[in-house]
Design an enzyme around this catalytic site. Structure first.
Site, PDB file in Angstrom:
ATOM      1  N   ASP A  94     -19.862 -16.802 -20.854  1.00 36.08           N
ATOM      2  CA  ASP A  94     -19.054 -15.760 -21.495  1.00 36.08           C
ATOM      3  C   ASP A  94     -17.635 -16.299 -21.696  1.00 36.08           C
ATOM      4  O   ASP A  94     -16.854 -16.368 -20.755  1.00 36.08           O
ATOM      5  CB  ASP A  94     -19.014 -14.508 -20.626  1.00 36.08           C
ATOM      6  CG  ASP A  94     -20.364 -13.796 -20.531  1.00 36.08           C
ATOM      7  OD1 ASP A  94     -21.401 -14.490 -20.486  1.00 36.08           O
ATOM      8  OD2 ASP A  94     -20.382 -12.561 -20.478  1.00 36.08           O
ATOM      9  N   LYS A 158     -18.997  -9.984 -27.717  1.00 36.05           N
ATOM     10  CA  LYS A 158     -18.787  -9.133 -26.544  1.00 36.05           C
ATOM     11  C   LYS A 158     -17.459  -8.402 -26.666  1.00 36.05           C
ATOM     12  O   LYS A 158     -16.451  -8.994 -27.054  1.00 36.05           O
ATOM     13  CB  LYS A 158     -18.829 -10.001 -25.282  1.00 36.05           C
ATOM     14  CG  LYS A 158     -18.604  -9.266 -23.975  1.00 36.05           C
ATOM     15  CD  LYS A 158     -18.758 -10.227 -22.794  1.00 36.05           C
ATOM     16  CE  LYS A 158     -18.320  -9.594 -21.487  1.00 36.05           C
ATOM     17  NZ  LYS A 158     -18.433 -10.542 -20.349  1.00 36.05           N
ATOM     18  N   LYS A 187     -22.774  -7.390 -26.880  1.00 33.98           N
ATOM     19  CA  LYS A 187     -22.656  -7.034 -25.472  1.00 33.98           C
ATOM     20  C   LYS A 187     -21.446  -6.134 -25.282  1.00 33.98           C
ATOM     21  O   LYS A 187     -20.346  -6.449 -25.732  1.00 33.98           O
ATOM     22  CB  LYS A 187     -22.515  -8.283 -24.587  1.00 33.98           C
ATOM     23  CG  LYS A 187     -22.315  -7.941 -23.100  1.00 33.98           C
ATOM     24  CD  LYS A 187     -22.227  -9.185 -22.228  1.00 33.98           C
ATOM     25  CE  LYS A 187     -21.863  -8.824 -20.785  1.00 33.98           C
ATOM     26  NZ  LYS A 187     -21.776 -10.006 -19.899  1.00 33.98           N
TER      27      LYS A 187
END
Length: 230
Positions: A94, A158, A187
């Site tokens: 991430d 995300k 996400k």
């Protein structure tokens, strides 16, 4: 009931990123992720190798962060973090975009950095999530980032780190799902604290959520399924 337990559990990246978590809490968190069969554990980089060892042989993936939480590291530092994370067994990374460069409109810099990290991660057979930190961005920034991530074949876009001034919103998930191409998942992270929040994000098109209250969310999921079946 429009979902099974696995549908919800496999949406959750169990977050172990609070900087004050002790080693024994990180150990328990990894075991909880195994017990509840979530999608992944997202853990602080220094504990990733141990996390990967704990999860080895399971269907729960080991993940960590790159450039976290502010995104202001130089690209060479982010690449060094990526290389180390992959060596330590990271399967999903991430990464935080350089927020300052996004706000400055330095799109060549932003694209080059995302490409470098995505290419390195994909070359190792692993996946990357690109964190926008939407609380600081305009709609135009978010749309351009979705376009770049689509062009570069990032695996996820995300919403947030969970450490900015705001977390995931319904509006952002709707926008990101609309603007990112179909091969890029969305996400939602930041403020996902209960099952209803997870179900809302799922309905809006998020395929993953980041959560630290995983036990409470999935215990409630089990309870509702039992009630529906009785």
């Amino acid at each position: 009931m429009e979902y099974a337990y696995a549908d919800i559990a496999k949406m959750i990246d169990h977050s172990l990123l609070n900087p004050i978590l002790r080693a024994e809490e990180l150990e328990r968190g990894c075991q909880l992720a195994l017990d509840y069969e979530v999608a992944s554990v997202c853990i602080m980089p220094f504990y990733l190798r141990r996390c990967a060892d704990i999860l080895r042989g399971s269907n729960v993936k080991a993940s960590t962060t790159i450039g976290f939480p502010h995104g202001g590291h130089t690209t060479i530092v982010k690449l060094a973090e990526t290389r180390q994370a992959l060596a330590d067994g990271g399967q999903e990374l991430d990464m935080v975009v350089n927020i300052a460069q996004v706000l400055s409109g330095s799109w060549d810099y932003v694209r080059t950095e995302i490409k470098a990290i995505t290419d390195m991660t994909h070359a190792a057979g692993q996946q990357v999530k690109v964190i926008f930190e939407n609380c600081y961005l305009t709609e135009a920034h978010k749309i351009r980032l979705c376009e770049i991530c689509g062009e570069l074949r990032a695996d996820w876009v995300k919403t947030s780190t969970g450490y900015g001034t705001g977390g995931a919103t319904s509006e952002d998930v709707i926008l990101m799902r609309k603007q990112a191409p179909a091969w890029v998942q969305v996400k939602a992270a930041g403020g996902i604290r209960d099952l209803d929040a997870v179900l809302n994000m799922r309905a809006l098109g998020a395929g993953r959520v980041g959560a630290s209250r995983t036990k409470e969310i999935l215990d409630e999921c089990k309870r509702r399924i039992l009630v529906a079946e009785s």
